[in-house]
Scaffold this motif. Structure first.
Motif, mmCIF file in Angstrom:
data_model
loop_
_atom_site.group_PDB
_atom_site.id
_atom_site.type_symbol
_atom_site.label_atom_id
_atom_site.label_comp_id
_atom_site.label_asym_id
_atom_site.label_seq_id
_atom_site.Cartn_x
_atom_site.Cartn_y
_atom_site.Cartn_z
ATOM 1 N N PHE A 118 68.410 26.888 92.549
ATOM 2 C CA PHE A 118 67.295 26.345 91.769
ATOM 3 C C PHE A 118 65.952 26.430 92.506
ATOM 4 O O PHE A 118 64.916 26.171 91.894
ATOM 5 N N THR A 119 65.978 26.774 93.796
ATOM 6 C CA THR A 119 64.712 26.914 94.536
ATOM 7 C C THR A 119 64.364 28.366 94.839
ATOM 8 O O THR A 119 63.243 28.637 95.269
ATOM 9 N N THR B 47 65.795 28.121 86.713
ATOM 10 C CA THR B 47 65.614 27.116 85.653
ATOM 11 C C THR B 47 65.023 27.762 84.409
ATOM 12 O O THR B 47 65.445 27.473 83.271
ATOM 13 N N TRP C 283 65.352 30.860 83.542
ATOM 14 C CA TRP C 283 66.388 31.704 82.935
ATOM 15 C C TRP C 283 67.361 30.882 82.106
ATOM 16 O O TRP C 283 67.775 31.312 81.025
ATOM 17 N N ILE C 284 67.734 29.702 82.608
ATOM 18 C CA ILE C 284 68.628 28.833 81.832
ATOM 19 C C ILE C 284 67.956 28.406 80.526
ATOM 20 O O ILE C 284 68.571 28.458 79.445
ATOM 21 N N LEU C 285 66.714 27.985 80.613
ATOM 22 C CA LEU C 285 65.997 27.550 79.408
ATOM 23 C C LEU C 285 65.839 28.704 78.423
ATOM 24 O O LEU C 285 65.955 28.511 77.202
ATOM 25 N N THR D 49 71.195 23.927 95.323
ATOM 26 C CA THR D 49 69.793 23.785 95.739
ATOM 27 C C THR D 49 69.143 25.144 95.958
ATOM 28 O O THR D 49 68.001 25.385 95.538
ATOM 29 N N GLY E 68 62.040 28.736 91.784
ATOM 30 C CA GLY E 68 62.758 28.055 90.711
ATOM 31 C C GLY E 68 62.885 28.859 89.435
ATOM 32 O O GLY E 68 62.983 28.283 88.339
#
Length: 288
Positions: free
Chosen positions: A69-70, A77, A79-81, A66, A74
């Motif tokens: 991802f916050t 997220t 960076w992952i994409l 948590t 956020g």
């Protein structure tokens, strides 16, 4: 009798040595992954005050996820994409170009073919650090630095992929099948797309996986090309967080948990692509 017993012992000793080496290698490569997965379940205090491989009595993996991802609205997220975009698109394009180039070098005879192949092999020997700055100047001249294209375009080329595709095309695509397809009226593009590419599937999966992992773990190219955090991949984003650990030790836990997620995604990709190699081995074993 003594000679026969000695012959039995020698293969057994060799097998034990090979198995021992494989076990040591497996422990060497898996230990960091196990450590980071276990550390991702600990609190910031337990991260440094407990044995690295010791599972905590009060795991807080969900809480750590948590926070990851916050943090910073956020950004993790994104960076992952970004990493998925760079790796998937770059690896897919590199696989297509490598397959086409490797097949052409294997099945078409033309002047300068071996010289061209030697130049491509030379590209395998050039370190990424050597070409990073020239790539920056080239892309900066066309105003692409700082954009997604500055990472994607260099990732779409794989000299090693061309080498592997040519070797596999020579071994897996018989000249007789190519000639038979031409006699039946098939064009070269159709032969490559419908016949040769299917026979080359294991090599293409290998090229895709190698290129995906290379792009996913790439740090230098994004560091040189990108200047906005919203375009960062995971490697650069986690490094940014790691640089803030002196200011706030909480970032240690964020980096560890983010690294664990990155490793899990690569493991999932490897497991998902294993069936292609297994299917090819089974098909080869049942031919006859």
């Amino acid at each position: 009798m003594v000679t026969q017993t000695r012959k039995i012992r020698e293969p057994l000793a060799g097998t034990l040595v090979v198995n021992a080496v494989l076990i040591i290698a497996a422990v060497y490569f898996l230990l960091p992954i196990v450590w980071v997965l276990v550390a991702a379940t600990k609190s910031p205090g337990e991260l440094f005050n407990s044995f690295g491989l010791w599972i905590t009595d009060s795991p807080q993996a969900l809480e750590n996820l948590t926070k990851v991802f916050t943090q910073d609205k956020g950004i993790f997220t994104a960076w992952i994409l970004n990493s998925l975009l760079y790796s998937a698109v770059g690896a897919f394009a590199a696989t297509l170009t490598s397959a086409a180039c490797g097949y052409a070098l294997a099945k078409f005879v033309f002047k300068g073919r071996e010289l061209l192949f030697s130049v491509i092999l030379g590209g395998v020997l050039v370190p990424a650090t050597v070409i990073a700055l020239p790539l920056y100047f080239l892309l900066n001249a066309v105003d692409l630095t700082g954009t997604y294209w500055s990472v994607l375009l260099p990732s779409m080329v794989s000299p090693f992929g061309v080498y592997l595709a040519r070797i596999h095309a020579n071994a897996a695509v018989p000249d007789e099948i190519v000639e038979a397809a031409r006699i039946d009226g098939a064009g070269d593009l159709r032969i490559f797309g419908s016949i040769a590419s299917r026979m080359m599937t294991p090599a293409l999966v290998t090229i895709f996986l190698f290129q995906f992992v290379t792009i996913w773990n790439n740090y230098l190219l994004p560091l040189v090309m990108l200047n906005e955090t919203k375009t960062f991949p995971l490697t650069l984003g986690l490094t940014l967080w790691n640089s803030q650990t002196q200011r706030d030790p909480m970032f240690y836990q964020l980096v560890v948990t983010g690294s664990a997620l990155s490793a899990l995604l690569l493991v999932a990709l490897m497991i998902g692509l294993q069936r292609f190699w297994r299917a090819d081995l089974t098909a080869g074993a049942t031919k006859g």
